[in-house]
Write an enzyme that holds these catalytic residues in place. Structure first.
Site, PDB file in Angstrom:
ATOM      1  N   TYR A 180     -12.170  20.791  47.502  1.00  0.00           N
ATOM      2  CA  TYR A 180     -13.472  20.423  48.056  1.00  0.00           C
ATOM      3  C   TYR A 180     -14.179  19.460  47.095  1.00  0.00           C
ATOM      4  CZ  TYR A 180     -18.043  21.037  50.259  1.00  0.00           C
ATOM      5  OH  TYR A 180     -19.244  20.817  50.883  1.00  0.00           O
ATOM      6  N   ASN A 182     -16.706  19.378  45.217  1.00  0.00           N
ATOM      7  CA  ASN A 182     -17.239  19.747  43.902  1.00  0.00           C
ATOM      8  C   ASN A 182     -16.186  20.283  42.946  1.00  0.00           C
ATOM      9  OD1 ASN A 182     -16.749  22.187  45.200  1.00  0.00           O
ATOM     10  ND2 ASN A 182     -18.656  23.146  44.530  1.00  0.00           N
ATOM     11  N   LYS A 183     -14.919  20.230  43.350  1.00  0.00           N
ATOM     12  CA  LYS A 183     -13.862  20.805  42.513  1.00  0.00           C
ATOM     13  C   LYS A 183     -13.422  19.833  41.410  1.00  0.00           C
ATOM     14  CE  LYS A 183     -13.749  24.667  44.706  1.00  0.00           C
ATOM     15  NZ  LYS A 183     -12.787  25.017  45.736  1.00  0.00           N
ATOM     16  N   GLN A 184     -12.572  20.332  40.507  1.00  0.00           N
ATOM     17  CA  GLN A 184     -12.101  19.504  39.386  1.00  0.00           C
ATOM     18  C   GLN A 184     -11.372  18.268  39.893  1.00  0.00           C
ATOM     19  OE1 GLN A 184     -11.542  22.817  39.742  1.00  0.00           O
ATOM     20  NE2 GLN A 184     -11.897  23.902  37.816  1.00  0.00           N
ATOM     21  N   ARG A 252     -15.988  17.451  31.977  1.00  0.00           N
ATOM     22  CA  ARG A 252     -16.591  18.718  32.377  1.00  0.00           C
ATOM     23  C   ARG A 252     -16.779  19.644  31.176  1.00  0.00           C
ATOM     24  NH1 ARG A 252     -16.437  20.523  37.788  1.00  0.00           N
ATOM     25  NH2 ARG A 252     -15.980  18.838  39.248  1.00  0.00           N
TER      26      ARG A 252
END
Length: 372
Positions: A180, A182-184, A252
């Site tokens: 999705y 917002n994933k890595q 991140r």
């Protein structure tokens, strides 16, 4: 919100010219599904995790469903899992008319507690479904000692590493990843199932494509299947994202470290657990637990007024309306989960978040909590 200050979003994908070019090439090829991009993405993903096989699917949820089917989960079975997760991990057993049986979480890692899971096992338990919550590795060695099939929800954990150096998703159990926005790594929507078992790979590849076997024409199918394929466009984006994954994971981790410094002095706020025992988090979101005397929902509203997006993350699954009404769950069943769920807030988190934006978030949170 400060006049002229742009609202800080909760998440933002890292996309650029390379992804755009990859999409353009797929569009120009005219092959939008069942082409060369999907197997290339699968091979590159499996190679990245050091596992034998990977199957691209339409979502992490679809991956969990197919993985549970491959593990033998059927009507009337039980699957032991966590109540502190995105709802998909509990929903997936229900697709096969099995029951998700919850057990409480570890207060440090927020993952399913192995001792609690062991106590929840009955003679109807067919599988364990641990979730690597917020990208922190679940205690797979402890679950493996319980002797049941394991399906890993690794949808939030790309880039995470177990204490023995094995990447999450690389231990051989079926493990579902999600892509999705917002994933890595993102493909917009999409997912992947990794496994060391060629028979599991063959079954998932068939069932994601309506139950068709590789040697059959498209009008013949030898098992029940689903439309869980991932498009060539999505796989092309995934291949580019995979090439830049190391940089995005490093960014991140940098953002998370900056958050730790910025939020360290706020009394009563609990930050995500530090890596320990060789386990390394693959940073997905930055979730803080507010002081117990604070109003979480009011805090979120006040942060929004100051130009900072935030979100309750995550609610306790067993207290959601469907699970209350269907299974009779009530408050007090899983006290650690319920305490954490009531206080958890996801703060803005993405690779390109700046130090200045993080300081704005920290300043806003201090102000809202009356500690400025």
């Amino acid at each position: 919100m400060t006049v002229g200050a742009e609202e800080i979003p909760l998440a933002r994908p890292v996309l650029g010219d390379a992804e755009e070019q990859a999409v353009r090439e797929v569009l120009q090829s005219g092959q939008l599904s069942l082409g060369t991009q999907a197997p290339a993405f699968e091979e590159a993903f499996a190679r990245r995790l050091g596992v034998a096989h990977a199957s691209a699917v339409s979502s992490g949820t679809a991956g969990l469903h197919l993985a549970l089917r491959a593990a033998g989960v059927r009507d009337g079975d039980e699957v032991v899992t966590t109540p502190f997760s995105f709802v998909a991990s509990a929903n997936a057993p229900l697709f096969e008319r099995a029951r998700p049986v919850f057990a409480d979480i570890d207060p440090r890692t927020l993952n399913l507690a192995p001792d609690a899971a062991a106590a929840a096992i009955t003679d109807r338990t067919t599988a364990l479904l641990p979730v690597h919550i917020f990208g922190y590795p679940a205690d797979l060695p402890a679950f493996e000692r319980l002797g049941l099939p394991i399906v890993e929800d690794a949808c939030e954990a790309l880039g995470a590493v177990h204490g023995d150096g094995t990447p999450v998703g690389g231990r051989g159990h079926p493990a579902a990843f999600g892509f999705y926005a917002n994933k890595q790594l993102t493909t917009g929507e999409g997912g992947m199932v990794t496994t060391s078992d060629g028979a599991v790979k063959e079954r998932i590849d068939s069932e994601r494509n309506q139950g068709r076997s590789p040697d059959m024409g498209w009008l013949d199918h030898d098992r029940l299947g689903f439309n869980y394929r991932l498009s060539e466009i999505a796989c092309a984006i995934g291949l580019v994202q995979l090439q830049r994954l190391d940089d995005m994971l490093a960014s991140r981790a940098r953002v998370a470290a900056t958050y730790r410094e910025a939020l360290a002095g706020i009394e009563g706020v609990q930050l995500p657990c530090e890596d320990a025992g060789g386990d390394r988090r693959g940073w997905f979101v930055f979730v803080a637990q507010l002081p117990r005397d604070s109003d979480r929902d009011a805090t979120i509203r006040s942060l929004r007024a100051l130009g900072v997006q935030s979100k309750p993350y995550l609610p306790a699954i067993h207290l959601m309306t469907y699970y209350r009404e269907t299974f009779g769950h009530r408050e007090g069943e899983f006290p650690v989960c319920e305490d954490v769920a009531a206080r958890s807030v996801a703060l803005p988190f993405f690779p390109e978040l700046t130090e200045g934006q993080i300081e704005r978030v920290a300043t806003a949170l201090r102000s809202v909590l009356g500690q400025d």
